[in-house]
Design an enzyme around this catalytic site. Sequence first.
Site, short mmCIF file in Angstrom:
data_model
loop_
_atom_site.label_atom_id
_atom_site.label_comp_id
_atom_site.label_asym_id
_atom_site.label_seq_id
_atom_site.Cartn_x
_atom_site.Cartn_y
_atom_site.Cartn_z
CB CYS A 219 44.84 45.38 40.56
SG CYS A 219 44.81 43.63 40.75
CB CYS B 88 40.58 41.94 46.86
SG CYS B 88 39.90 41.79 45.05
N1 DGL Z 1 40.80 43.44 42.16
C1 DGL Z 1 41.92 42.75 42.28
C2 DGL Z 1 42.70 42.95 43.58
O1 DGL Z 1 42.79 44.03 44.27
C3 DGL Z 1 42.09 41.43 41.69
C4 DGL Z 1 40.83 40.69 41.22
C5 DGL Z 1 41.20 39.55 40.31
O2 DGL Z 1 41.31 39.77 39.18
O3 DGL Z 1 41.35 38.32 40.82
O4 DGL Z 1 43.50 41.93 43.97
#
Ligand code: DGL
Length: 280
Positions: A74, A187
């Site tokens: 993440c 993301c």
């Molecule tokens: N998947 C996450 C990232 O790579 C975050 C998504 C979220 O929960 O806002 O930033």
Amino acid sequence: MDSRPIVFLDSGIGGIPYCAYFHARNPGETLVYVADRRNFPYGKRSRSGLAAILKRLVERIVKSADPKLVVLACNTGTVSALGELRKTFPILPFVGTVPALKPALAGTKTGKVGLLGTERTIEAPYIPELASRFGRGCEIIRRACPELVEFVELRYALSTRDEKEQIVREYIGPFREAGADALVLGCTHFLFLLEEFRRAAAPGIRIYDSVEGISRRVESLLDERDSALRAAPAAGGFAGGVNRFLITGKALPETSWQGWAGRLGFSLALLEETEKAEIR
Ligand code: DGL
């Protein structure tokens, strides 16, 4: 040799492509995927609020799963909390995920690199720091796209191919107009739309992501110190225990979770339940 699990952690399904890629290359390692759906979306949280959430969550995971390594799959969690997590859990190795800006900055010919991420990620001080170190005067055009995160997390599984292509086209257009020839998926959720991004971006814009880089980083950590962190190779080829897909929160919010866990071939449970039973 160390047969403890490796944990992949995200706010929801975003880390699945990272976990799947690693799993395919390292089938002997036991994996635990944790979707922190109770706190989704991370991108809307303050940096300090998210750091507190992740510290509590990692503490729970350490107690119930005793991981040998945690992959923060993440970007938002990484730019907000990786430093604090490393300080709080000094002997637990962490691999963080950051946007693949370095190769994009090296590859751009127009000097314009697009970056898609959450609000928290695109405003991280890490981005201008990296640009000034490796950017050669390139411009990074940043765009926060919380709607795209929600689309993937909540609607992707039920969307048609047309709907996926259309939403991605809306994001590519402005970067093309601005003259970008490189676009970074900053993301982890956006990896679900990688093929749509590639199709919409061609010709002229190359898409960059961090899936392979993260897997290689984990593998190199496992192989350091004479492979002390690698799981022992079993006679039957599979050394690991049960691979698990855990969700935070009181109840499984959607039936599609079964499908996501099944996609990885992992068994699905609530983190809370496994804490009571101890997953190891
Ligand atoms: N998947 C996450 C990232 O790579 C975050 C998504 C979220 O929960 O806002 O930033």
